[in-house]
Motif scaffolding. Structure first.
Motif, PDB file in Angstrom:
ATOM      1  N   GLY A   1     -59.223   4.284  -5.021  1.00 44.20           N
ATOM      2  CA  GLY A   1     -58.842   5.491  -5.728  1.00 44.20           C
ATOM      3  C   GLY A   1     -57.855   5.200  -6.840  1.00 44.20           C
ATOM      4  N   SER A   2     -57.348   6.258  -7.435  1.00 45.29           N
ATOM      5  CA  SER A   2     -56.459   6.130  -8.586  1.00 45.29           C
ATOM      6  C   SER A   2     -55.003   6.306  -8.193  1.00 45.29           C
ATOM      7  N   ALA A   3     -54.113   5.831  -9.054  1.00 49.34           N
ATOM      8  CA  ALA A   3     -52.679   6.008  -8.833  1.00 49.34           C
ATOM      9  C   ALA A   3     -52.318   7.489  -8.796  1.00 49.34           C
ATOM     10  N   GLY A   4     -52.958   8.293  -9.659  1.00 55.87           N
ATOM     11  CA  GLY A   4     -52.684   9.721  -9.688  1.00 55.87           C
ATOM     12  C   GLY A   4     -53.036  10.407  -8.385  1.00 55.87           C
ATOM     13  N   ASP A   5     -54.125   9.977  -7.748  1.00 53.30           N
ATOM     14  CA  ASP A   5     -54.501  10.551  -6.454  1.00 53.30           C
ATOM     15  C   ASP A   5     -53.478  10.195  -5.378  1.00 53.30           C
ATOM     16  N   VAL A   6     -52.984   8.968  -5.417  1.00 51.97           N
ATOM     17  CA  VAL A   6     -51.955   8.563  -4.454  1.00 51.97           C
ATOM     18  C   VAL A   6     -50.709   9.417  -4.646  1.00 51.97           C
ATOM     19  N   LEU A   7     -50.312   9.600  -5.898  1.00 51.26           N
ATOM     20  CA  LEU A   7     -49.137  10.411  -6.181  1.00 51.26           C
ATOM     21  C   LEU A   7     -49.316  11.838  -5.676  1.00 51.26           C
ATOM     22  N   THR A   8     -50.499  12.398  -5.877  1.00 48.05           N
ATOM     23  CA  THR A   8     -50.748  13.765  -5.426  1.00 48.05           C
ATOM     24  C   THR A   8     -50.586  13.899  -3.920  1.00 48.05           C
ATOM     25  N   LEU A   9     -51.153  12.956  -3.160  1.00 48.49           N
ATOM     26  CA  LEU A   9     -50.990  13.003  -1.703  1.00 48.49           C
ATOM     27  C   LEU A   9     -49.521  12.903  -1.320  1.00 48.49           C
ATOM     28  N   LEU A  10     -48.804  11.933  -1.886  1.00 47.92           N
ATOM     29  CA  LEU A  10     -47.417  11.719  -1.510  1.00 47.92           C
ATOM     30  C   LEU A  10     -46.537  12.904  -1.889  1.00 47.92           C
ATOM     31  N   GLU A  11     -46.767  13.480  -3.056  1.00 44.84           N
ATOM     32  CA  GLU A  11     -46.005  14.650  -3.470  1.00 44.84           C
ATOM     33  C   GLU A  11     -46.331  15.853  -2.597  1.00 44.84           C
ATOM     34  N   THR A  12     -47.576  15.962  -2.184  1.00 42.11           N
ATOM     35  CA  THR A  12     -47.951  17.042  -1.267  1.00 42.11           C
ATOM     36  C   THR A  12     -47.151  16.939   0.019  1.00 42.11           C
ATOM     37  N   LEU A  13     -47.048  15.742   0.553  1.00 46.36           N
ATOM     38  CA  LEU A  13     -46.301  15.534   1.789  1.00 46.36           C
ATOM     39  C   LEU A  13     -44.809  15.751   1.571  1.00 46.36           C
ATOM     40  N   ARG A  14     -44.288  15.249   0.464  1.00 51.41           N
ATOM     41  CA  ARG A  14     -42.862  15.430   0.187  1.00 51.41           C
ATOM     42  C   ARG A  14     -42.503  16.909   0.115  1.00 51.41           C
ATOM     43  N   GLN A  15     -43.407  17.715  -0.414  1.00 59.34           N
ATOM     44  CA  GLN A  15     -43.111  19.132  -0.606  1.00 59.34           C
ATOM     45  C   GLN A  15     -43.547  20.000   0.576  1.00 59.34           C
ATOM     46  N   GLY A  16     -43.872  19.366   1.692  1.00 63.15           N
ATOM     47  CA  GLY A  16     -44.098  20.155   2.897  1.00 63.15           C
ATOM     48  C   GLY A  16     -45.488  20.119   3.483  1.00 63.15           C
ATOM     49  N   GLY A  17     -46.472  19.561   2.751  1.00 66.30           N
ATOM     50  CA  GLY A  17     -47.789  19.340   3.339  1.00 66.30           C
ATOM     51  C   GLY A  17     -48.894  20.298   2.973  1.00 66.30           C
ATOM     52  N   ALA A  18     -48.578  21.524   2.543  1.00 68.14           N
ATOM     53  CA  ALA A  18     -49.644  22.472   2.195  1.00 68.14           C
ATOM     54  C   ALA A  18     -50.396  21.984   0.959  1.00 68.14           C
ATOM     55  N   PRO A  19     -51.708  22.142   0.909  1.00 66.78           N
ATOM     56  CA  PRO A  19     -52.577  22.880   1.823  1.00 66.78           C
ATOM     57  C   PRO A  19     -53.210  22.056   2.939  1.00 66.78           C
ATOM     58  N   ILE A  20     -52.785  20.812   3.144  1.00 66.49           N
ATOM     59  CA  ILE A  20     -53.498  19.997   4.129  1.00 66.49           C
ATOM     60  C   ILE A  20     -52.825  19.973   5.497  1.00 66.49           C
ATOM     61  N   LEU A  21     -51.510  20.106   5.548  1.00 71.30           N
ATOM     62  CA  LEU A  21     -50.793  20.020   6.820  1.00 71.30           C
ATOM     63  C   LEU A  21     -49.663  21.042   6.875  1.00 71.30           C
ATOM     64  N   LYS A  22     -49.268  21.402   8.081  1.00 72.55           N
ATOM     65  CA  LYS A  22     -48.137  22.291   8.281  1.00 72.55           C
ATOM     66  C   LYS A  22     -46.828  21.532   8.061  1.00 72.55           C
ATOM     67  N   ALA A  23     -45.806  22.247   7.654  1.00 76.55           N
ATOM     68  CA  ALA A  23     -44.513  21.618   7.397  1.00 76.55           C
ATOM     69  C   ALA A  23     -43.964  20.933   8.641  1.00 76.55           C
ATOM     70  N   ALA A  24     -44.156  21.537   9.809  1.00 79.47           N
ATOM     71  CA  ALA A  24     -43.653  20.935  11.043  1.00 79.47           C
ATOM     72  C   ALA A  24     -44.338  19.608  11.331  1.00 79.47           C
TER      73      ALA A  24
ATOM     74  N   VAL B   1     -45.575  17.526   9.037  1.00 79.44           N
ATOM     75  CA  VAL B   1     -45.057  16.549   8.082  1.00 79.44           C
ATOM     76  C   VAL B   1     -43.659  16.095   8.487  1.00 79.44           C
ATOM     77  N   THR B   2     -42.854  17.007   9.000  1.00 81.00           N
ATOM     78  CA  THR B   2     -41.514  16.645   9.470  1.00 81.00           C
ATOM     79  C   THR B   2     -41.597  15.568  10.551  1.00 81.00           C
ATOM     80  N   GLU B   3     -42.534  15.714  11.487  1.00 85.22           N
ATOM     81  CA  GLU B   3     -42.710  14.709  12.526  1.00 85.22           C
ATOM     82  C   GLU B   3     -43.182  13.386  11.945  1.00 85.22           C
ATOM     83  N   MET B   4     -44.078  13.452  10.963  1.00 87.38           N
ATOM     84  CA  MET B   4     -44.589  12.237  10.336  1.00 87.38           C
ATOM     85  C   MET B   4     -43.484  11.459   9.637  1.00 87.38           C
ATOM     86  N   MET B   5     -42.499  12.200   9.118  1.00 87.14           N
ATOM     87  CA  MET B   5     -41.422  11.573   8.355  1.00 87.14           C
ATOM     88  C   MET B   5     -40.283  11.059   9.222  1.00 87.14           C
ATOM     89  N   LYS B   6     -40.308  11.351  10.516  1.00 89.72           N
ATOM     90  CA  LYS B   6     -39.276  10.856  11.416  1.00 89.72           C
ATOM     91  C   LYS B   6     -39.548   9.408  11.808  1.00 89.72           C
TER      92      LYS B   6
END
Length: 411
Positions: free
Chosen positions: A297-320, A322-327
């Protein structure tokens, strides 16, 4: 779709290593642009030096702060022999950059009640029963797979005499001719390195989870990841086979006086072991989907996934979730990326910046890929940095990675 995931494109006139070449078309990205001239001056110096010193053939570097692109550059060559310049929409072989995508897909299946992290792997793979050195067969849970505490290891981390090599286990980046089921069968015959849950070791565990996802859903892993991650985020370039071969980079490895081009099933030494690369795998629709290393894939796609997770996970995951994933799930004693680092669900987690000797904030997430990639997300400083290169191993753990990091923080 989240508002910040827009169809805005990078401005034209992208920085290229070769002057006089026409700028490539604009690339859809994960956030609006807000250029930082001082940051650009620092990072351009780092990028230019890596290219001039022949440590890299080509790279794309993206930096987002507060959800806005503050630096973006494609530099060097995507294919040196063809004289093709790097573009910001270049397609890279992800290697372990695959893991955050598949880990997110697994966590979505957990949210949906399809999987439970405390399930034994044998619930889905009844014949997957690797033994300990004493001949006993311990229970391995999905959680232990996700955190690399299952007792599995990686062939690329082991010497030629290791059972993985004797059994012909694939690390997911070579052209083995195996099916995923056959690779799991071989992996299950090898002894575990330690009792599950007792230690941490980077491993083929995410490949095992990919197989679990297939059995649990009745769908190929490629469909599972598409339905749970890439389609909701409109990531058109990311999958298990390169959709646009014309944008796929060549692959190189560091050598003197300049990086050399990889060929299929080439063993490239790293420390006392070697990584078996097969660049052609990115175009091979018959290659099994490696959950730990098989995506492109592309660098832009990687950035989009990571920024999605940094900002709480929507629309793919619930914030709770993502919080567990980041622990940190394993503790800093694991030293997963060196002293001061633990591990969450899909990446290393920074516990102690002072011990790690890094300017990154506590809770920073980071990992990379053997094809020459490195990324980190610093939630405390609202930063996401993506380094994608076509050169192993400089782009993964060479001086370039720390030089980019330090330039981002103004050091």
């Amino acid at each position: 779709m989240r508002p910040w995931i827009s169809s805005l494109a990078f401005a034209a006139g992208l920085a290229l290593a070769s002057p006089g070449l026409a700028a490539p078309p604009p690339v859809p990205v994960a956030a609006a642009a807000a250029p930082d001239a001082a940051l650009a001056a620092r990072l351009d110096k780092v990028v230019d030096a890596a290219l001039a010193e022949h440590r890299l053939v080509g790279t794309v570097v993206l930096v987002a702060r507060d959800g806005k692109i503050v630096y973006h550059r494609a530099a060097g060559l995507a294919d040196r022999e063809a004289g093709r310049p790097m573009r910001e929409d270049a397609i890279f072989r992800f290697s372990s950059v695959t893991k955050p995508f598949v880990s997110a897909a697994i966590m979505k299946l957990v949210e949906n009640g399809v999987l439970n992290l405390d399930d034994p792997v044998t619930k889905w793979l009844p014949d997957f029963k690797p033994k300990l050195a004493d001949g006993t067969t311990p229970v391995i849970t999905l959680r232990q797979l996700l955190t690399h505490t299952s007792g599995l290891t990686y062939g690329l981390a082991e010497t030629a005499s290791h059972p993985y090599h004797q059994l012909g286990v694939s690390d997911g980046i070579d052209l083995s001719g195996l099916t995923l089921d056959e690779n799991m069968r071989r992996l299950g015959q090898a002894p575990l390195a330690f009792p599950p849950g007792s230690a941490w070791r980077y491993s083929l565990a995410i490949d095992v989870l990919g197989s679990v996802a297939e059995k649990a859903t009745g769908k190929p892993l490629s469909e599972v990841v598409a339905e749970t991650v890439t389609q909701p985020l409109d990531l058109k370039d990311t999958g298990f086979v390169a959709r646009d071969p014309a944008r796929l980079t060549a692959a190189y490895y560091n050598a003197q006086p300049a990086p050399r081009r990889m060929t299929d099933n080439l063993d490239v030494p790293i420390g006392g072991t070697a990584v078996r690369f097969a660049p052609g795998r990115a175009l091979d629709k018959t290659a099994f989907p490696s959950g730990g290393a098989g995506m492109v894939g592309s660098a832009g796609d990687v950035l989009t996934l990571l920024e999605t997770l940094r900002q709480g996970g929507a629309p793919i995951l619930k914030a709770a979730t993502v919080t567990e994933m980041m622990k940190d799930q394993v503790g800093p004693q694991a030293a997963t990326q060196g002293p001061g680092w633990g591990f969450g669900y899909g990446w290393a987690v920074l516990d102690d910046p002072a011990v790690a000797k890094t300017p990154q904030g506590v809770g920073t997430l980071a990992w990379g890929g053997v094809y020459g990639h490195n990324w980190f997300v610093d939630p405390k400083n609202r930063l996401t940095v993506v380094i994608m290169t076509d050169t192993a191993f400089e782009g993964m753990n060479g001086p370039f990675t720390t030089q980019v990091r330090d330039a981002v923080y103004g050091r």
